[in-house]
Every structure is written in structure tokens, then in C-alpha cells.
Design a protein around this motif. Structure first.
Motif, PDB file in Angstrom:
ATOM      1  N   ARG A  80       3.534  -6.610   4.476  1.00 13.32           N
ATOM      2  CA  ARG A  80       3.152  -5.866   3.060  1.00 13.32           C
ATOM      3  C   ARG A  80       3.041  -4.302   3.280  1.00 13.32           C
ATOM      4  NH1 ARG A  80      -0.152  -9.218  -0.555  1.00 13.32           N
ATOM      5  NH2 ARG A  80       2.066  -9.227  -1.327  1.00 13.32           N
ATOM      6  N   ASP A 110      -6.711  -5.644   3.702  1.00 12.63           N
ATOM      7  CA  ASP A 110      -7.773  -4.934   3.028  1.00 12.63           C
ATOM      8  C   ASP A 110      -8.900  -4.885   2.750  1.00 12.63           C
ATOM      9  OD1 ASP A 110      -8.209  -4.513  -0.231  1.00 12.63           O
ATOM     10  OD2 ASP A 110      -6.759  -3.671  -0.096  1.00 12.63           O
ATOM     11  N   ARG A 113      -9.765  -6.695  -0.743  1.00  8.76           N
ATOM     12  CA  ARG A 113      -8.905  -8.058  -0.854  1.00  8.76           C
ATOM     13  C   ARG A 113      -8.604  -8.792   0.511  1.00  8.76           C
ATOM     14  NH1 ARG A 113      -6.615  -4.409  -3.668  1.00  8.76           N
ATOM     15  NH2 ARG A 113      -4.848  -4.405  -3.124  1.00  8.76           N
ATOM     16  N   THR A 116      -5.234 -10.021   1.654  1.00  9.80           N
ATOM     17  CA  THR A 116      -3.952  -9.068   1.766  1.00  9.80           C
ATOM     18  C   THR A 116      -4.305  -8.480   3.226  1.00  9.80           C
ATOM     19  OG1 THR A 116      -4.067  -8.420  -0.776  1.00  9.80           O
ATOM     20  CG2 THR A 116      -3.169  -6.826   0.226  1.00  9.80           C
ATOM     21  N   TYR A 118      -1.692  -6.869   5.655  1.00 12.69           N
ATOM     22  CA  TYR A 118      -0.708  -5.567   5.464  1.00 12.69           C
ATOM     23  C   TYR A 118       0.199  -5.697   7.287  1.00 12.69           C
ATOM     24  CZ  TYR A 118      -3.391  -3.522   1.726  1.00 12.69           C
ATOM     25  OH  TYR A 118      -3.891  -3.258   0.159  1.00 12.69           O
TER      26      TYR A 118
END
Length: 147
Positions: A80, A110, A113, A116, A118
Motif C-alpha cells: 500500500r 505504520d 497502526r 498497516t 506497506y
């Protein structure tokens, strides 16, 4: 969580629960591209910084004039986009240890978070003699650091 943590040999290789090392990094404005998210090339910079932070915490000599690490391969799976501002955690895991090389798996998440993701993937580091260009055995300090 502190910015650095170390796992143990009993930890399953690549387990996201017990990284070998965690580096905390901030996304810089200059890391963004025209789409206003971190340019894909900067992911490699984040991974390099995390590896160097880990190596700087390895007790004992991990390089000298006859043995230095070079990156032989890298795989980055972009999961992401990263937007600015963001605080990241780069988690490193020992995926494989060979005679002259090691494969370090990575996850960039993250910092606030942590669910999350990446990116993930791995890099292969080979220790080489810079004068001959030939692979040399992994330093004992590296072997001990991942036990």
C-alpha cells in the motif's frame, strides 16, 4: 516499543511476532513523488537504513578489510502507498543463514497502526573480500547476533 529489539534462535524464522531488529523512521517530504506518496525507490533507502542500524548494534566485528557485506538481491512487495506524514517501523527477520550470505526478510509497517503493512520482502546480503571480489564466510559476530 523501543526502536530496537532482538529476537532469539527459538523464534520461528520470519515470524512477525519477534523481529531480529526494529528501526523507527520518519517519512520525509522529499520522499514523496508526483502522486503525493512515497516513491518506490525510497523503500530501498528505508530498508538500507534499517540494516545499517541493525549492523551498528551487532556486538563484535562484522566487517574488516577482508570481509564486507554487499547486497546481492532484493525483493520488495509494495502492499500500500505510504503518505506523508508517517512514522514507520522497519522490521528485520533472519530468513536464512548460509556460509557466506544471509537473507533478511523485512516488513515496513505504520508505527501507530501496526496492522498497516506497506511492504514486505527480503534482501540477500553476501560478505565479500573487496580485494578479491570473492565471497568469504559470515563473520561470527553476525552468526551470534541472530542466535
Amino acid at each position: 516499543m523501543s526502536t530496537h529489539s532482538f529476537g532469539t534462535a527459538e523464534t520461528p524464522t520470519g515470524s512477525p511476532d519477534a523481529p531480529l531488529f526494529v528501526a523507527s523512521l520518519g517519512v520525509r517530504w522529499r520522499d514523496l513523488d508526483a502522486f503525493n506518496h512515497v516513491n518506490n525507490s525510497n523503500y530501498l533507502t528505508y530498508l538500507e537504513e534499517a540494516r545499517l542500524q541493525w549492523l551498528s548494534h551487532v556486538p563484535g566485528p562484522w566487517f574488516d578489510e577482508h570481509a564486507m557485506p554487499v547486497m546481492a538481491a532484493s525483493q520488495v512487495n509494495y502492499r500500500r502507498p505510504i503518505a506523508w506524514p508517517a512514522q514507520l517501523q522497519v522490521q528485520l527477520f533472519c530468513e536464512r543463514m548460509g556460509n557466506t550470505s544471509m537473507t533478511l526478510a523485512h516488513r515496513v509497517i505504520d508505527a501507530e497502526r501496526t496492522d498497516t503493512l506497506y511492504c514486505d520482502g527480503n534482501v540477500v546480503m553476501v560478505w565479500m573480500d573487496p580485494t578479491t571480489g570473492k565471497p568469504v564466510p559470515l563473520p561470527e559476530a553476525i552468526r551470534r547476533a541472530v542466535e
